[in-house]
Design an enzyme around this catalytic site. Structure first.
Site, PDB file in Angstrom:
ATOM      1  N   GLU A   4      -2.232   3.827   3.753  1.00 28.65           N
ATOM      2  CA  GLU A   4      -2.976   4.319   4.918  1.00 28.65           C
ATOM      3  C   GLU A   4      -2.180   5.315   5.756  1.00 28.65           C
ATOM      4  O   GLU A   4      -2.753   6.202   6.369  1.00 28.65           O
ATOM      5  CB  GLU A   4      -3.439   3.152   5.791  1.00 28.65           C
ATOM      6  CG  GLU A   4      -4.544   2.290   5.161  1.00 28.65           C
ATOM      7  CD  GLU A   4      -4.000   1.148   4.334  1.00 28.65           C
ATOM      8  OE1 GLU A   4      -2.771   1.136   4.065  1.00 28.65           O
ATOM      9  OE2 GLU A   4      -4.783   0.258   3.941  1.00 28.65           O
TER      10      GLU A   4
ATOM     11  N   PHE B 176      -8.298 -13.862   9.691  1.00 28.74           N
ATOM     12  CA  PHE B 176      -7.675 -13.164   8.570  1.00 28.74           C
ATOM     13  C   PHE B 176      -7.768 -11.644   8.774  1.00 28.74           C
ATOM     14  O   PHE B 176      -8.814 -11.107   9.081  1.00 28.74           O
ATOM     15  CB  PHE B 176      -8.358 -13.554   7.253  1.00 28.74           C
ATOM     16  CG  PHE B 176      -7.801 -12.808   6.061  1.00 28.74           C
ATOM     17  CD1 PHE B 176      -6.481 -13.015   5.657  1.00 28.74           C
ATOM     18  CD2 PHE B 176      -8.577 -11.891   5.371  1.00 28.74           C
ATOM     19  CE1 PHE B 176      -5.955 -12.318   4.579  1.00 28.74           C
ATOM     20  CE2 PHE B 176      -8.056 -11.202   4.289  1.00 28.74           C
ATOM     21  CZ  PHE B 176      -6.742 -11.414   3.886  1.00 28.74           C
ATOM     22  N   GLN B 177      -6.643 -10.980   8.621  1.00 31.92           N
ATOM     23  CA  GLN B 177      -6.515  -9.533   8.795  1.00 31.92           C
ATOM     24  C   GLN B 177      -6.971  -9.049  10.176  1.00 31.92           C
ATOM     25  O   GLN B 177      -7.485  -7.952  10.315  1.00 31.92           O
ATOM     26  CB  GLN B 177      -7.244  -8.767   7.671  1.00 31.92           C
ATOM     27  CG  GLN B 177      -6.531  -8.930   6.321  1.00 31.92           C
ATOM     28  CD  GLN B 177      -6.998  -7.941   5.261  1.00 31.92           C
ATOM     29  OE1 GLN B 177      -8.138  -7.493   5.276  1.00 31.92           O
ATOM     30  NE2 GLN B 177      -6.101  -7.618   4.329  1.00 31.92           N
TER      31      GLN B 177
ATOM     32  N   LYS C 219     -16.819  -5.896  12.213  1.00 28.45           N
ATOM     33  CA  LYS C 219     -17.651  -5.979  11.020  1.00 28.45           C
ATOM     34  C   LYS C 219     -19.114  -6.231  11.391  1.00 28.45           C
ATOM     35  O   LYS C 219     -20.027  -5.639  10.805  1.00 28.45           O
ATOM     36  CB  LYS C 219     -17.127  -7.099  10.115  1.00 28.45           C
ATOM     37  CG  LYS C 219     -17.684  -7.049   8.703  1.00 28.45           C
ATOM     38  CD  LYS C 219     -16.915  -7.987   7.776  1.00 28.45           C
ATOM     39  CE  LYS C 219     -17.414  -7.826   6.340  1.00 28.45           C
ATOM     40  NZ  LYS C 219     -16.667  -8.674   5.407  1.00 28.45           N
TER      41      LYS C 219
ATOM     42  N   MET D 190      20.348  15.648   6.538  1.00 32.99           N
ATOM     43  CA  MET D 190      20.555  15.943   7.950  1.00 32.99           C
ATOM     44  C   MET D 190      21.392  14.851   8.610  1.00 32.99           C
ATOM     45  O   MET D 190      22.254  15.115   9.445  1.00 32.99           O
ATOM     46  CB  MET D 190      19.217  16.112   8.680  1.00 32.99           C
ATOM     47  CG  MET D 190      19.361  16.585  10.114  1.00 32.99           C
ATOM     48  SD  MET D 190      20.199  18.171  10.255  1.00 32.99           S
ATOM     49  CE  MET D 190      18.816  19.329  10.214  1.00 32.99           C
TER      50      MET D 190
END
Lengths: 576, 179
Positions: A53, A115-116, A165, A477
């Site tokens: 993502e 959940f999640q 949802k 760097m």
């Protein structure tokens, strides 16, 4: 709550995106966003499936920076949403307009550690311009419409819309007009103050050694013509910030090049000696100013920026104008007289000549491959016409120094946040936004390994980008800082890489390895000729450093110049 | 030096978090922050007392003005203003000193709102200086509990700022995000 209506919330999401003119979204499905994905099928919107993502946000970011449109990201709740955070912070720092849509657990279980479930509006609060938690289908269109308006208006930035949802599954009517966003209008800049304009004009008229500091805001505001008119009419040279590169042409006679920590010495010297700085759409970042107390000590300062909270933040200014750059300059230009500042320009030319030891093109080939050569040759071989997405680190600075960007939106790089792993996904996004453009992804061996899974996204989506990996076997760097400021203790900076040619093979793309300058042109030609994504690994000098360099906390004139003995010459006489 | 800001916002979930987060993130030191309803529906009004230099306060104001759900920010500055704070003070008050404390309260035009066996609860409204003075005066008796609201402020004279826009319909009318 009973909900009725002609559309599901999920349909309203896509209906809204379609009406906002969105043709492409970057995303990754999951449980809480499944209703939205299910409804996507009926709409004419391209969905680019990423491998992580974070890359979806970088792709949308590259897409937005290359095109000027709003980039759109879709992800699920929980880890899907938290993976967006780095990308959102990157976009926030560099003012990229994005709308990120995340699924959220059902409103009935919000706050129960379902959940999640994560509190993504809480987490992203400081890295978004604004965000929303939507729990009813009827609120989706108003929230999304306002999100687009907020993302685009004023100083652009990312906006996140978290949709439960059950809101996606619920039903509502589509009332487009009633959802017309208005709140972003509260925050438009106030009308221009004629007194401030008059003071600015007086400073411009009386300046002997003026300098324009050209920033990212020029591209965001579409003020290229106005800036060039100002520079040419008043004979004022311009120095560019990293994100300003391309905003005005590098090959313009008044262009000096990049300023700041790795800016050329004559540019920083011009800033320190100037008697007037016109800061246009830039924000005096610490990488640009060096030590603030000794920054441009002789200069009056005019600062024009759309974000009033940037005015006077780092550098006290004499005239501060909060406003859209283009319309501000349009108001200013009629009062700007034609001037001749050849004495000042001559002085800068002398400094520049002092730096121009040799033309990099004529450097002897001592058998080593230098990253600066790669950038210079890439610029030459692509006629300076490519869109280049860079990662973060040494190669990013070499690219900024040696690839001379004339076109707007032709350099896509993470400036403010300095996000490694940005280049590949951002380059893919840029190519999707502008299929006709030649896109080069330039990344170090470190940053490339952060997000190279997106090679498969490029393959699956049939996207052609050309990739130049600048492999020096170090996190270069950081190694440079260790060499200069930590007595050469290379803690955790040597980094191994896979066999990049074999890696390319595993992804089914063209791969080559180049370790001499002589082989470079042919490899670049082969990559360009390849119909699909092509990768070149450049094995460059391992312990090369980027110069000039203003050490962190030092004043601009206290820069470390390129070592005389170095094979890398200063670029002053580059035929830019 | 303390600066008084009056901030009008949409009355919706998360606004207080946004403002507090902004001050935390930018390192602006909040002396006090109060929030409550206004004369308009769906609008909240905050009084924020910031302890900072003038230039820092100006930046804080500009950052506040960028927030989507902020309608108006007033920096009261040197303007004539009314600043009021409310304190509830429970002070130890044995029978021997009770009348002294009651007299003190009277001087400060404070009210006794609760009497317990060995203590009194006093309510006092007024400018922060007045309340500080009362607290100092009561301290020798033993302050058992002290609660203050923080300042609520209003400029004196006619409403100085232009009409702020009406509150917008809420794009996300949920109650799940707590303020």
């Amino acid at each position: 709550m009973t909900q009725s209506g002609s559309y599901t919330g999920a349909q309203l999401i896509w209906e809204c995106l379609t009406r906002e003119g969105v043709t492409t979204v970057f995303g990754y499905p999951g449980g809480a966003i499944l209703p939205a994905y299910d409804a996507m099928v009926g709409f004419d919107i391209r969905h680019v499936l990423v491998r992580h993502e974070q890359s979806a946000v970088h792709m949308a970011d590259g897409y937005a920076r290359a095109s000027g449109r709003v980039g759109v990201v879709v992800a699920t709740s929980g880890p899907g949403a938290t993976n967006l955070v780095t990308g959102l912070a990157t976009a926030m720092m560099d003012s990229t307009p994005l709308v990120a849509i995340t699924g959220q657990v059902g409103s009935g279980v919000l706050g129960t550690d379902a959940f999640q479930e994560v509190d993504i509006t809480g987490i992203t609060l400081p890295v978004t311009k604004h965000n929303y938690l939507v729990t009813r289908a009827a609120d989706i269109v108003p929230a999304l419409r306002e999100a687009f308006a907020v993302a685009k208006s004023g100083r652009p930035g990312p906006v996140l819309v978290d949709i439960t949802k059950d809101a996606q599954q619920g039903r509502a009517e589509l009332d487009w007009e009633a959802a017309e966003p208005i709140r972003h209008l509260r925050h438009l800049p106030p009308p221009l103050d004629p007194a401030a304009l008059a003071r600015a004009l007086e400073l411009i008229r009386s300046a002997k050694r003026p300098l324009i500091l050209a920033g990212h805001g020029i591209q965001l505001s579409g003020a290229r013509t106005e800036v060039l008119t100002l520079a040419e009419r008043a004979d004022i040279p311009f120095a560019l910030t990293l994100l300003g590169l391309g905003a005005v042409p590098a090959t313009h006679p008044l262009s000096l090049g990049m300023m700041g920590m790795h800016g050329e010495s004559w540019v920083n010297k011009a800033i320190q000696e100037a008697d007037l700085l016109l800061a246009l759409g830039m924000r005096f970042d610490d990488r640009v100013t060096g030590k603030l107390k000794e920054y441009a000590p002789h200069a009056k300062k005019i600062h024009i920026d759309i974000d009033a909270s940037e005015l006077g933040k780092n550098v006290p200014v004499d005239v501060a104008i909060a406003g859209d750059l283009r319309s501000t300059l349009q108001a200013l230009l009629p009062g700007v007289p034609v001037a001749d500042r050849s004495a000042w320009l001559g002085t800068i030319r002398e400094w520049r000549g002092d730096s121009a030891v040799r033309d990099i093109k004529n450097l002897p080939d001592d058998g080593h491959l230098y990253a600066a050569h790669v950038m210079h040759d890439l610029w030459r071989l692509t006629d300076g016409q490519a869109v280049v997405a860079t990662d973060v680190g040494q190669h990013q600075m070499w690219e900024a120094q040696y690839y001379h960007h004339d076109a707007e939106r032709s350099l896509i790089t993470s400036g403010g946040a300095g996000t490694m792993g940005f280049a590949l996904p951002a380059g893919i996004g840029a190519k999707i936004a502008r299929p006709e453009a030649e896109v080069w992804v330039v990344a170090g061996d470190g940053g490339f390994q952060m997000t190279f899974a997106e090679l498969m996204t490029a393959v699956q989506e049939g996207v052609k980008v050309n990739i130049a990996i600048i492999n020096n076997g170090f996190l270069g760097m950081v190694r440079q800082w260790q060499a200069l400021f930590y007595e050469g203790r290379y803690a955790a900076t040597p980094i191994l890489s896979p066999d990049f040619v074999k890696l390319a093979g595993a992804f089914g793309i063209h791969g080559q390895c180049v370790d001499t300058r002589a082989a470079l042109a042919e490899a670049v030609a082969a990559a360009r000729a390849e119909p699909g994504t092509a990768l070149i690994e450049f094995r460059v000098e391992q312990e090369d450093s980027v110069y000039p360099m203003v050490p962190a906390g030092a004043a601009l004139h206290e820069m470390i110049r390129r070592p005389a003995a170095s094979a890398i010459a200063e670029t002053g006489s580059d035929p830019v | 030096m303390p600066h008084v800001l009056v901030v009008y916002t949409d009355d919706e979930p998360g606004v207080l978090t946004r403002v507090a987060s902004l001050f935390r993130r930018r390192g602006f030191n909040i002396h006090s922050l109060t929030v409550g309803p206004t004369e308009r529906p769906r609008q909240s009004r905050m009084t924020i007392v910031v302890d900072a230099e003038e230039a820092t306060v100006r930046l804080a104001v500009e950052h506040l003005r960028k927030q989507v759900n902020v309608l108006e920010v007033q920096q009261l500055g040197d303007r004539p203003k009314v600043v009021r704070d409310l304190a509830l003070i429970r002070v130890a008050a044995g029978l021997d000193v009770r009348s002294e404390i009651l007299q003190l309260a009277q001087v400060f035009r404070a009210n006794v709102v609760d009497i317990a066996g060995d203590s009194l609860a006093i309510e006092c409204a007024g400018g922060p200086d007045k309340i500080d003075a009362l607290v100092d005066a009561l301290r020798p008796y033993g302050i058992l509990e002290l609660g203050r609201t923080g300042a609520v402020a209003m400029a004196r004279g006619p409403r100085a700022s232009p009409e702020r826009p009406a509150a917008a319909p809420l794009p996300a009318s949920n109650q799940a995000m707590s303020v």
